[in-house]
Design an enzyme around this catalytic site. Structure first.
Site, PDB file in Angstrom:
ATOM      1  N   ASP A 185      36.155  44.974  29.957  1.00  0.00           N
ATOM      2  CA  ASP A 185      35.974  43.710  30.681  1.00  0.00           C
ATOM      3  C   ASP A 185      36.327  42.534  29.769  1.00  0.00           C
ATOM      4  OD1 ASP A 185      34.970  41.497  32.175  1.00  0.00           O
ATOM      5  OD2 ASP A 185      33.577  42.836  33.203  1.00  0.00           O
ATOM      6  N   SER A 207      31.298  40.641  40.075  1.00  0.00           N
ATOM      7  CA  SER A 207      31.216  39.488  39.191  1.00  0.00           C
ATOM      8  C   SER A 207      30.107  38.532  39.658  1.00  0.00           C
ATOM      9  CB  SER A 207      32.581  38.797  39.108  1.00  0.00           C
ATOM     10  OG  SER A 207      32.613  37.853  38.076  1.00  0.00           O
ATOM     11  N   MET A 208      30.435  37.275  39.976  1.00  0.00           N
ATOM     12  CA  MET A 208      29.401  36.384  40.499  1.00  0.00           C
ATOM     13  C   MET A 208      28.773  36.969  41.753  1.00  0.00           C
ATOM     14  SD  MET A 208      29.559  32.369  41.712  1.00  0.00           S
ATOM     15  CE  MET A 208      30.385  32.680  43.292  1.00  0.00           C
ATOM     16  N   HIS A 229      37.839  43.561  34.194  1.00  0.00           N
ATOM     17  CA  HIS A 229      36.785  42.881  34.953  1.00  0.00           C
ATOM     18  C   HIS A 229      36.750  43.251  36.441  1.00  0.00           C
ATOM     19  CE1 HIS A 229      33.744  39.962  35.821  1.00  0.00           C
ATOM     20  NE2 HIS A 229      34.547  39.220  36.565  1.00  0.00           N
ATOM     21  N   PHE A 288      33.588  34.620  41.601  1.00  0.00           N
ATOM     22  CA  PHE A 288      33.786  33.192  41.353  1.00  0.00           C
ATOM     23  C   PHE A 288      35.266  32.835  41.384  1.00  0.00           C
ATOM     24  CE2 PHE A 288      34.101  29.724  38.097  1.00  0.00           C
ATOM     25  CZ  PHE A 288      33.345  28.774  38.758  1.00  0.00           C
TER      26      PHE A 288
END
Length: 248
Positions: free
Chosen positions: A194, A96-97, A224, A27
């Protein structure tokens, strides 16, 4: 492994193996955050495609014109591109996304495997749940800087459109609800440090997918963005080992 200059551009490497690897960025990010991984996998002989999701790699104002459907359509187009290139077996790897979108892809299309990295089910910033109201008060949220080692590998926005945070929240809720629809092999990768995603997300995904072949790998020192953090070489080797085992 040497740090390379950041670029938001998509990349595609043809390979000499029958398996195509689809890499999906996160994202507000871009393929820059997964380029080192793409280079590593290309050196192993795999075809690698990392598309640029709609609204990304341009400006926060352009991103604000997109939502989860646009990002999802970018993933579908990338999947069909890999098919058109002759790769009948595809593994989706998402950060992630991108991990959430990869899981969604596994629900909708045939995949050899899916590898979600730091995929969010639960996030540290509780304001996400209120984005549908916050967007009327402010249009953008300024993002904080990461450590130099990570920052110099990113080509991401310095501001996040709140409207898009609302869309991301809807996407996460949808995938969370539908996790039992994932049946292909899954390799879940998660950093213990994270700062964006609550690590328990990895356990939640593991428990709720229907896959008979599934594994979690934890990275004690990683934050992350696993693909450019200090344990990235270990991340790459673990990922390659999983792909090699699945492809056999």
């Amino acid at each position: 492994m040497k740090i390379t200059k950041k670029s938001p551009e998509p990349f595609y490497y043809q390979g000499d193996k029958r398996i195509g690897l689809l890499l999906i960025h996160g994202f507000t990010g871009s393929p820059a955050e997964i380029r080192l991984l793409g280079d590593f996998l290309q050196q192993k002989g795999y075809a690698v495609y990392a598309p640029l999701l709609a609204g990304h790699g341009t400006s926060p104002e352009e991103m604000a014109k997109t939502n989860q459907e646009d990002w999802w359509n970018s993933v579908l187009e990338a999947y069909e591109f890999m098919k058109s290139e002759g790769y009948d077996q595809i593994i989706s790897i998402g950060l992630s996304m991108g991990g959430i979108l990869s899981l969604k892809l596994a629900m909708e299309k045939p995949l050899l495997a899916v590898i979600p990295m730091a995929a969010p089910i639960f996030v540290h910033d509780k304001r996400m749940a209120f984005a549908r109201w916050i967007k009327y008060i402010k249009a953008y949220q300024v993002k904080g800087k990461k450590v130099d080692q990570i920052e110099e590998n990113l080509a991401s926005y310095d501001r996040t459109p709140i409207k898009c945070v609302e869309s991301l929240h809807r996407l996460i809720k949808e995938v969370k609800h539908d996790l039992p629809r994932v049946h292909c092999p899954v390799f879940i990768m998660q950093g213990k440090r994270d700062e964006t995603v609550i690590p328990e997300s990895a356990n939640y995904i593991y428990r709720h997918i229907s896959s008979s072949t599934k594994e979690i790998k934890w990275y004690e020192q990683s934050t992350h963005i696993l693909t450019i953090d200090q344990e990235r070489e270990k991340v790459f080797e673990d990922l390659y080992l999983f792909i090699s085992q699945i492809s056999q």
